[in-house]
Design a protein around this motif. Structure first.
Motif, mmCIF file in Angstrom:
data_model
loop_
_atom_site.group_PDB
_atom_site.id
_atom_site.type_symbol
_atom_site.label_atom_id
_atom_site.label_comp_id
_atom_site.label_asym_id
_atom_site.label_seq_id
_atom_site.Cartn_x
_atom_site.Cartn_y
_atom_site.Cartn_z
ATOM 1 N N PHE A 1 0.843 -1.188 0.000
ATOM 2 C CA PHE A 1 0.000 0.000 0.000
ATOM 3 C C PHE A 1 0.883 1.244 0.000
ATOM 4 C CE2 PHE A 1 -1.972 -3.438 2.464
ATOM 5 C CZ PHE A 1 -3.109 -3.660 1.711
ATOM 6 N N PRO A 2 0.400 2.343 -0.562
ATOM 7 C CA PRO A 2 1.241 3.542 -0.632
ATOM 8 C C PRO A 2 1.514 4.196 0.727
ATOM 9 C CG PRO A 2 -0.894 3.907 -1.727
ATOM 10 C CD PRO A 2 -0.846 2.479 -1.298
ATOM 11 N N ASP A 3 0.609 4.006 1.695
ATOM 12 C CA ASP A 3 0.765 4.717 2.969
ATOM 13 C C ASP A 3 1.539 3.956 4.032
ATOM 14 O OD1 ASP A 3 -1.235 2.833 3.333
ATOM 15 O OD2 ASP A 3 -2.418 4.090 4.665
ATOM 16 N N HIS A 4 1.824 2.658 3.799
ATOM 17 C CA HIS A 4 2.598 1.902 4.793
ATOM 18 C C HIS A 4 3.166 0.628 4.197
ATOM 19 C CE1 HIS A 4 -1.338 -0.171 5.222
ATOM 20 N NE2 HIS A 4 -0.617 -1.213 5.595
ATOM 21 N N GLN A 5 4.181 0.123 4.883
ATOM 22 C CA GLN A 5 4.728 -1.187 4.558
ATOM 23 C C GLN A 5 4.057 -2.199 5.483
ATOM 24 O OE1 GLN A 5 9.140 -1.331 3.756
ATOM 25 N NE2 GLN A 5 8.989 0.607 4.879
ATOM 26 N N THR A 6 3.871 -3.401 4.992
ATOM 27 C CA THR A 6 3.281 -4.453 5.809
ATOM 28 C C THR A 6 4.385 -5.368 6.302
ATOM 29 O OG1 THR A 6 1.224 -4.381 4.548
ATOM 30 C CG2 THR A 6 1.638 -6.372 5.861
ATOM 31 N N VAL A 7 4.439 -5.555 7.614
ATOM 32 C CA VAL A 7 5.375 -6.509 8.196
ATOM 33 C C VAL A 7 4.561 -7.743 8.588
ATOM 34 C CG1 VAL A 7 5.251 -5.475 10.515
ATOM 35 C CG2 VAL A 7 7.168 -6.929 9.923
ATOM 36 N N TYR A 8 5.012 -8.897 8.104
ATOM 37 C CA TYR A 8 4.355 -10.159 8.439
ATOM 38 C C TYR A 8 5.122 -10.838 9.560
ATOM 39 C CZ TYR A 8 1.499 -9.607 4.290
ATOM 40 O OH TYR A 8 0.610 -9.132 3.360
ATOM 41 N N LEU A 9 4.370 -11.393 10.488
ATOM 42 C CA LEU A 9 4.938 -12.087 11.626
ATOM 43 C C LEU A 9 4.324 -13.481 11.721
ATOM 44 C CD1 LEU A 9 4.094 -8.890 12.638
ATOM 45 C CD2 LEU A 9 5.729 -9.570 14.350
ATOM 46 N N VAL A 10 5.085 -14.425 12.249
ATOM 47 C CA VAL A 10 4.627 -15.800 12.398
ATOM 48 C C VAL A 10 4.889 -16.252 13.829
ATOM 49 C CG1 VAL A 10 5.078 -18.203 11.713
ATOM 50 C CG2 VAL A 10 4.935 -16.416 9.968
ATOM 51 N N LYS A 11 3.923 -16.981 14.365
ATOM 52 C CA LYS A 11 4.088 -17.626 15.668
ATOM 53 C C LYS A 11 4.077 -19.132 15.413
ATOM 54 C CE LYS A 11 2.359 -18.000 20.360
ATOM 55 N NZ LYS A 11 1.529 -17.350 21.386
ATOM 56 N N VAL A 12 5.177 -19.774 15.748
ATOM 57 C CA VAL A 12 5.302 -21.220 15.553
ATOM 58 C C VAL A 12 4.660 -21.913 16.747
ATOM 59 C CG1 VAL A 12 6.914 -23.145 15.292
ATOM 60 C CG2 VAL A 12 7.385 -20.946 14.162
ATOM 61 N N LEU A 13 3.770 -22.869 16.454
ATOM 62 C CA LEU A 13 3.067 -23.609 17.491
ATOM 63 C C LEU A 13 3.641 -25.012 17.679
ATOM 64 C CD1 LEU A 13 -0.530 -22.581 16.393
ATOM 65 C CD2 LEU A 13 0.943 -21.455 18.070
ATOM 66 N N ASP A 14 4.196 -25.574 16.610
ATOM 67 C CA ASP A 14 4.801 -26.907 16.640
ATOM 68 C C ASP A 14 6.039 -26.848 15.744
ATOM 69 O OD1 ASP A 14 5.531 -29.593 15.968
ATOM 70 O OD2 ASP A 14 3.511 -30.272 16.489
ATOM 71 N N GLU A 15 7.197 -26.671 16.369
ATOM 72 C CA GLU A 15 8.449 -26.441 15.642
ATOM 73 C C GLU A 15 8.763 -27.552 14.634
ATOM 74 O OE1 GLU A 15 11.708 -24.347 14.415
ATOM 75 O OE2 GLU A 15 10.404 -23.635 16.017
ATOM 76 N N ALA A 16 8.659 -28.808 15.046
ATOM 77 C CA ALA A 16 9.010 -29.921 14.156
ATOM 78 C C ALA A 16 8.115 -29.951 12.919
ATOM 79 C CB ALA A 16 8.926 -31.249 14.913
ATOM 80 N N ARG A 17 6.810 -29.805 13.104
ATOM 81 C CA ARG A 17 5.882 -29.810 11.968
ATOM 82 C C ARG A 17 6.074 -28.582 11.090
ATOM 83 N NH1 ARG A 17 0.844 -29.601 14.502
ATOM 84 N NH2 ARG A 17 -0.090 -29.335 12.463
ATOM 85 N N TYR A 18 6.368 -27.450 11.698
ATOM 86 C CA TYR A 18 6.578 -26.212 10.945
ATOM 87 C C TYR A 18 7.821 -26.342 10.059
ATOM 88 C CZ TYR A 18 7.360 -21.243 9.987
ATOM 89 O OH TYR A 18 7.569 -20.036 9.375
ATOM 90 N N VAL A 19 8.921 -26.841 10.597
ATOM 91 C CA VAL A 19 10.161 -27.007 9.832
ATOM 92 C C VAL A 19 9.937 -28.000 8.696
ATOM 93 C CG1 VAL A 19 12.534 -27.891 9.956
ATOM 94 C CG2 VAL A 19 11.681 -26.333 11.716
ATOM 95 N N LYS A 20 9.238 -29.092 8.970
ATOM 96 C CA LYS A 20 8.964 -30.091 7.937
ATOM 97 C C LYS A 20 8.118 -29.481 6.815
ATOM 98 C CE LYS A 20 7.070 -34.678 7.173
ATOM 99 N NZ LYS A 20 6.411 -35.831 7.765
ATOM 100 N N ALA A 21 7.087 -28.749 7.178
ATOM 101 C CA ALA A 21 6.217 -28.124 6.175
ATOM 102 C C ALA A 21 7.001 -27.121 5.326
ATOM 103 C CB ALA A 21 5.032 -27.441 6.843
ATOM 104 N N LYS A 22 7.841 -26.326 5.964
ATOM 105 C CA LYS A 22 8.648 -25.360 5.213
ATOM 106 C C LYS A 22 9.572 -26.061 4.238
ATOM 107 C CE LYS A 22 10.774 -21.986 7.105
ATOM 108 N NZ LYS A 22 11.533 -21.099 7.997
#
Length: 185
Positions: A146-167
């Motif tokens: 958007f012209p008026d701001h930058q968007t910062v995306y944040l992630v909260k990992v709930l299950d590290e092993a599954r998250y790493v595998k999915a990535k």
């Protein structure tokens, strides 16, 4: 008590969003929720799980969960929190924080069994990014949408092993796809 909102709550949700996001407008940051139409709220409620803390008929705080397979997915293949808002009369009482925690634990983790959850905010906002970081979210990307701001995306990992595998599966499939290989899921 946390409740899931239906279309019968559309008018009250629209009013809350317009009120709650006015502070961002004063900062020069425009989020779509600030001016969302009544019909837009109805369509959102039909397709996007939306939760609230209510006091009688009044909505105190709300948060929606945009689903990766919906017509309004987040930026990643993860549930994405949006329309986080608190009634101005109840701000600074931790209502949105409590609701976010509940939605993540009871809906995103237990019901959806997601390995992680994302959200986004304006990089230029003076305190929201730090608030989300205190809730366990880590910055992953900043984009100009958007012209008026930058968007910062944040992630909260709930299950590290599954998250790493999915990535790793997503990265592998992306690389194979860009080199003409087969996609396997």
């Amino acid at each position: 008590m946390v409740v899931r909102l239906g279309v019968e709550n559309a008018k009250k949700l629209q009013e809350l969003l317009h009120q709650a996001y006015q502070g961002d407008e004063k900062l020069g940051i425009h989020f779509g929720a600030t001016t969302v139409s009544y019909q837009g709220v109805i369509e959102h409620l039909k397709s996007t799980p939306t939760f609230a803390v209510k006091d009688g008929q009044q909505i105190i705080a709300t948060v929606s969960v945009r689903l990766p397979w919906s017509n309004n997915p987040g930026p990643y293949a993860l549930p994405h929190l949006g329309w986080v808002a608190t009634n101005p009369a109840y701000q600074r009482q931790g209502k949105a924080k409590e609701l976010i925690d509940w939605v993540i634990q009871e809906y995103v983790a237990k019901d959806l069994k997601a390995a992680a959850v994302s959200l986004g905010t304006a990089l230029e906002h003076p305190w929201l990014r730090k608030t989300y970081q205190k809730l366990g979210f880590d910055e992953v990307e900043t984009v100009r949408k958007f012209p008026d701001h930058q968007t910062v995306y944040l992630v909260k990992v709930l299950d590290e092993a599954r998250y790493v595998k999915a990535k790793s599966i997503v990265s592998k499939n992306h690389l194979e796809g860009s080199q003409g290989g087969k996609h396997e899921v």
